[in-house]
Design an enzyme around this catalytic site. Structure first.
Site, PDB file in Angstrom:
ATOM      1  N   ARG A  31     -16.760  -3.746 -63.191  1.00 19.30           N
ATOM      2  CA  ARG A  31     -15.636  -2.819 -63.009  1.00 19.30           C
ATOM      3  C   ARG A  31     -15.996  -1.704 -62.032  1.00 19.30           C
ATOM      4  O   ARG A  31     -15.204  -1.363 -61.152  1.00 19.30           O
ATOM      5  CB  ARG A  31     -15.220  -2.232 -64.353  1.00 19.30           C
ATOM      6  N   ARG A 104     -38.899  -3.515 -63.734  1.00 17.25           N
ATOM      7  CA  ARG A 104     -38.890  -4.563 -64.756  1.00 17.25           C
ATOM      8  C   ARG A 104     -40.279  -5.097 -65.055  1.00 17.25           C
ATOM      9  O   ARG A 104     -40.492  -5.729 -66.088  1.00 17.25           O
ATOM     10  CB  ARG A 104     -37.987  -5.715 -64.315  1.00 17.25           C
TER      11      ARG A 104
END
Length: 137
Positions: A31, A104
């Protein structure tokens, strides 16, 4: 029977909730950056969030399988501790990856180590189970 697997079930539910959280983050990023399905490329932040969620989902069945096997055949308490640590490292992995790909790495290595540990516990538990004398089963 329930008291023998209640903690494993709790970790499983927490893991499912974590997976749902990761999926929601992808929806929010879609979005925010106006990237409609089935597109998986676009803004770099979206791509990192999408990949983090996909990677976590790819390893989830391995984690759940090892969690239950180790918990049933080795020791529920030890396995649950490993499971909680695994879920924490996957959250840190997701958060780190969302910021930068390098973010990560530490949590990725930690979660991989925990999966190997769970595999070792599962194998040790199964081996002990199969090596029990037939008269005690």
């Amino acid at each position: 029977m329930r008291d023998q697997v209640d903690q494993l079930a709790t970790i499983t539910v927490l893991g499912v909730l974590e997976q749902a959280y990761f999926a929601l983050q992808v929806i929010y990023a879609r979005r925010k950056y106006k990237i409609s399905p089935p597109e998986t490329t676009g803004h770099p932040e979206f791509e990192r969030i999408f990949r983090a969620q996909a990677n976590c989902s790819e390893y989830f069945p391995i984690f759940i399988s090892l969690l239950w096997i180790a918990g049933i055949f080795f020791h529920q308490g030890v396995t649950v501790a490993c499971g909680l640590l695994y879920l924490y490292t996957r959250l840190k992995y997701f958060q780190g990856y969302a910021v930068a790909a390098q973010g990560r790495l530490g949590p990725m290595y930690a979660s991989a180590l925990l999966l190997w540990l769970l595999l070792g516990l599962a194998m040790a538990g199964l081996l002990a189970h199969f090596l029990q004398p037939l008269s005690s089963t």
